[in-house]
Design an enzyme around this catalytic site. Structure first.
Site, mmCIF file in Angstrom:
data_model
loop_
_atom_site.group_PDB
_atom_site.id
_atom_site.type_symbol
_atom_site.label_atom_id
_atom_site.label_comp_id
_atom_site.label_asym_id
_atom_site.label_seq_id
_atom_site.Cartn_x
_atom_site.Cartn_y
_atom_site.Cartn_z
ATOM 1 N N TYR A 30 0.847 -1.191 0.000
ATOM 2 C CA TYR A 30 0.000 0.000 0.000
ATOM 3 C C TYR A 30 0.885 1.243 0.000
ATOM 4 C CZ TYR A 30 -3.824 -3.196 1.281
ATOM 5 O OH TYR A 30 -4.747 -4.218 1.308
ATOM 6 N N SER B 228 -13.360 -4.690 0.630
ATOM 7 C CA SER B 228 -14.310 -4.005 -0.249
ATOM 8 C C SER B 228 -15.759 -4.429 0.014
ATOM 9 C CB SER B 228 -13.961 -4.247 -1.725
ATOM 10 O OG SER B 228 -14.570 -3.303 -2.563
ATOM 11 N N PRO B 229 -16.180 -4.502 1.272
ATOM 12 C CA PRO B 229 -17.556 -4.927 1.567
ATOM 13 C C PRO B 229 -18.609 -3.937 1.076
ATOM 14 C CG PRO B 229 -16.529 -4.078 3.546
ATOM 15 C CD PRO B 229 -15.437 -4.176 2.521
ATOM 16 N N LEU B 230 -18.191 -2.685 0.866
ATOM 17 C CA LEU B 230 -19.120 -1.660 0.372
ATOM 18 C C LEU B 230 -18.858 -1.325 -1.092
ATOM 19 C CD1 LEU B 230 -19.213 0.700 3.486
ATOM 20 C CD2 LEU B 230 -20.749 -1.188 2.903
#
Length: 324
Positions: free
Chosen positions: A54, A206-208
């Protein structure tokens, strides 16, 4: 907050975790990391996820600095190894050399003595799996990591690692970190059933759907300024959702959430947490208010009729149709 065991291990993680991909060290300033991690602790979150890749280590540095005021025993910290960290041919992948060197580098950037969960960020088909697993086992024996895990490995790849580890009497992987949300459901077919049998828990990212499942993007309307979708440096994933067909379904899901007195984000997270094999859903946040809103999904139980309606709505988007 509620907590779940991570796979068959004794480790317990909060149902909502906080990650740093595309946020700390990249799209947000470091003071946002401090504020959000403080809000996370205030709301019972104990699981924090980052990766060496990252922003070439900046994500780890920001996460480590923000966690420094807190007792090391009070949180579960994970990071990852695989992607290139330099231009040299050996500065990438899952070779013993790269794993050992990057684990030490991650410990320095994070400012900690050990990593709770060390993820193989992707599968490396150029390195024998035995080499990778032995390196991870040695790091565990040295106390530099407590548990090893994988990210975005297929069911076949996870199964291969399980068989090799069992044959060599190595410590098993305890988790998989895949993408999982209402529009990305591939793990339901093979990964979750295998993981349930072999004792791996899912900690999903990335649940949303990169913020699409917050309702901020509307069909037929311009992308709001200052959002992830408007930033060409980080919108390479979210673009797959940015069309009126998908956003039209999102609008209908938002109406359904409202009928249940929920925010769309809370509905989306509760839908993920319906899966018993999911140990934690990793959210990203640049503002403490986002964390306070998302943790309210914990404990929400969705009735069968609501789940059926969600499947019906998702079925309107052929590419993202629910698995049958």
């Amino acid at each position: 907050m509620q907590y779940r065991r991570l796979g068959n291990s004794g480790l317990k993680v909060s149902e909502i975790g906080l990650g740093s991909w595309l946020t700390y060290g990249t799209a947000a300033e470091r003071d946002a990391a401090d504020k959000c991690i403080r809000a996370a602790f205030d709301n019972g979150i104990n699981f924090f996820d980052t990766a060496n890749a990252y922003n070439r280590g900046a994500g780890e540095e920001a996460m480590g600095a923000a966690l420094k005021p807190y007792s090391r025993s009070s949180y579960v910290l994970s990071t990852k190894v695989f992607f290139a960290m330099g231009d040299d041919v050996n500065e990438r992948g899952l070779s013993r050399k790269h794993i050992m060197e990057q684990c030490d580098a991650s410990l320095r950037r994070l400012g900690v003595d050990y990593i709770d969960i060390y993820f193989c960020h992707r599968y490396d088909d150029t390195v024998p799996v035995e080499e990778t697993l032995r390196a991870l086992d040695d790091l565990t024996a040295q106390g530099k990591i407590l548990y090893s895990a994988v990210s975005e490995w297929s069911a076949a790849q996870i199964g291969q690692a399980v068989e090799i580890g069992r044959r060599l009497n190595l410590r098993p992987q305890i988790a998989n970190q895949p993408i999982y949300n209402m529009f990305e459901r591939y793990i339901e077919r093979e990964v979750i059933p295998l993981s349930e049998r072999e004792g791996l828990g899912q900690v999903v990212f990335s649940p949303l759907a990169q913020g699409v499942l917050t309702g901020k993007y509307k069909p037929g309307q311009p992308i709001p300024a200052g959002t992830r979708a408007s930033d060409s440096s980080v919108n390479f994933v979210i673009n797959s959702y940015m069309n009126d067909e998908v956003l039209g379904v999102v609008a209908q899901l938002e109406e359904l959430a409202g009928s249940l007195d929920l925010k769309l984000s809370q509905l989306a997270l509760a839908w993920i947490l319906r899966q018993p094999n999911v140990s934690s859903a990793i959210i990203g946040a640049t503002r403490p208010q986002q964390i306070a809103e998302n943790v309210k999904a914990v404990g929400v139980k969705l009735e069968d009729a609501v789940l059926a309606e969600i499947d019906r709505l998702l079925g309107q988007v052929a590419h993202f149709a629910p698995l049958r």
